[in-house]
Design an enzyme around this catalytic site. Sequence first.
Site, short mmCIF file in Angstrom:
data_model
loop_
_atom_site.label_atom_id
_atom_site.label_comp_id
_atom_site.label_asym_id
_atom_site.label_seq_id
_atom_site.Cartn_x
_atom_site.Cartn_y
_atom_site.Cartn_z
N SER A 180 0.81 -1.23 0.00
CA SER A 180 0.00 0.00 0.00
C SER A 180 0.85 1.28 0.00
CB SER A 180 -0.97 0.00 1.18
OG SER A 180 -1.91 -1.04 1.00
N LYS A 189 -9.77 -4.52 11.60
CA LYS A 189 -10.88 -3.97 10.81
C LYS A 189 -12.20 -3.86 11.57
CE LYS A 189 -9.32 -5.07 6.16
NZ LYS A 189 -9.53 -5.80 4.92
N ASN A 208 -12.30 -0.48 6.61
CA ASN A 208 -10.90 -0.55 6.15
C ASN A 208 -10.36 0.84 5.79
OD1 ASN A 208 -12.12 -0.04 3.63
ND2 ASN A 208 -10.52 -1.18 2.57
N ASP A 233 -13.36 -2.24 0.66
CA ASP A 233 -13.03 -3.62 0.23
C ASP A 233 -14.15 -4.19 -0.65
OD1 ASP A 233 -10.53 -4.06 1.33
OD2 ASP A 233 -11.33 -4.76 3.26
N GLY A 274 -13.11 -15.62 6.77
CA GLY A 274 -12.51 -14.53 7.51
C GLY A 274 -13.04 -13.18 7.04
N GLY A 275 -12.24 -12.14 7.27
CA GLY A 275 -12.66 -10.77 6.97
C GLY A 275 -12.93 -10.54 5.49
N ALA A 276 -12.04 -11.04 4.62
CA ALA A 276 -12.21 -10.80 3.18
C ALA A 276 -13.45 -11.54 2.67
CB ALA A 276 -10.97 -11.26 2.42
N LEU A 282 -8.24 -13.75 -4.25
CA LEU A 282 -8.01 -12.46 -3.58
C LEU A 282 -6.55 -12.33 -3.13
CD1 LEU A 282 -11.24 -11.90 -1.47
CD2 LEU A 282 -10.85 -11.69 -3.92
N GLY A 297 -6.03 -11.06 -7.50
CA GLY A 297 -6.30 -10.27 -6.29
C GLY A 297 -5.73 -8.86 -6.37
#
Length: 492
Positions: free
Chosen positions: A235, A289, A310, A325, A351-353, A434, A457
């Site tokens: 990032s 998150k 996020n 996201d 999970g989160g994704a 992803l 991803g």
Amino acid sequence: MTRVCVPVCEKTIEALETAAVRACESADVVELRIDCLTRLEDLQRVLSLVSRPVILTFRPREQGGNRDLDQQARQLFWGTAPQTQWWDLESDLTSVAKEPDWSHVIVSHHDFSGVPSDLTEIYERLAATPAAILKLAVQAHDITDCLPVFQLLDRAQAEKRYAIAIAMGNAGLATRILGPSRGAFLTYAVLEEENATAPGQITAQKLRSVYHVDEIDRETMICGLVGLPVMQSVSPHMHNAAFRNADLNGVYLPLEVRDVQTFFQRMVDPRTRELDWNLRGLSVTAPHKSAVLEFLDWIEPEAKEIGAVNTIVIEDGKLHGFNTDAAGFIAPLVDTLDSLNGLRVAVIGAGGAARAAVWALLKHDATVTLFARDADKARALGQVFDVSYEQLSSASFADHDLVINATPLGSGDLIDQTPATAEQLAGVRCVYDLGYNPIDTRLLKEASKAGCKTIRGLEMLVAQAGKQFALWTGRSPSMSVMYESAASALGH
Ligand code: NAP
């Protein structure tokens, strides 16, 4: 003025010469760490090869050096040491054989265990010496350990003293990147990451070409990535390249945060923070998150439904939360498949994704089945969104149009693994992984073999980052600049 100092620490005089000459290419100042040499030799030849100002350092092991040195050995060394632009003398070295030229001395104190409770007293002891520059290096265990370091820099500036103050370790990275803009006389960086002479040092090349350390000032808009770990993230590459491309005075840095509550209270929330910095926005990644939700003044309805934020924007003294996201996940899918309406989609992971993906897929009227290795977690997430779930080990994907991997299988340490083989993917229209490191994962290769369309991803990563950038700046970034900088950071 921003100075980047590159320390060179080599065992032989020949290696020291080579490294010092190389350091001159990216450094404003070169530090010769003489304590690293196994045999002390005449330094004149090295000095004649270095085209930058030199700091000479002879550090004893107990202060982070590479040599067992008693007071006598240290006094002997400095008694005959060649004069260079600066000598770095540890504060306990109260006398050297010959009186140094104090206008060329950095008086230093290192603490590799943490931030000492008597940091202020240590600063005052250093400031009481006639040394031109004061240096304090402490070990950061959490991002908030940067606070006393920034406060020391403020004090030194107010007292018109030159100072170098660093929080070592990954959690202290902000002091290395922002230090010069807050008055630090210099910041340290390494030639290659594996040559670090202190924990948390990054390369001079990265400091300049990713963070543009020379251009940061007190007006620079600061954004950052909150998570644990964050050092591997691409990032900073994407956002800093986008700031530059848009000609915006902004910097984006990794912020290694363990305790979210303390971080928000002491460094983020404009009503309580102890740091005067132009913090504009945050990206939030695992594991924070969901934890950040309770510290925000306002959360967009979509992020509330997903249960994860996020992206945070700091505006008018308030904290606003978003989730980019979900939209970033959907954008490449819609580009590839036009419509998701009625598609039978297998989402692997719970999970989160996976959570953001399922939410977005249902909004686009897809029919979702969750596959996870842990049946309890699959059931729990399945019930939140009222979708069916199955155990991953017994999966067959033949009845699905689209298969999405939201697990780390195929990434990082699990690079050789895949949640599905070409045989399992036969008849599937499209496969979306992803995971993005590597960019072309084993799953995507299996999917190509099975004749499926594939989505990387990296597409999602860049799409969600583009939306974050727009929220912080009100401007649309160049998506190609973001994509290329991320791809290049991932080795493409
Ligand atoms: P997470 O919250 O930790 O969830 C990971 C999921 O994968 C969990 O369901 C976990 O199961 C499962 N899992 C972990 N190891 C596994 C294994 N060896 N075999 C089978 N299942 C396994 O992580 P996340 O944030 O959802 O991220 C998941 C992946 O998506 C990561 O690779 C991440 O890099 C990627 N991601 C990409 C983007 C993007 O922009 N492209 C965005 C977000 C995430 P347990 O709960 O049983 O451990």
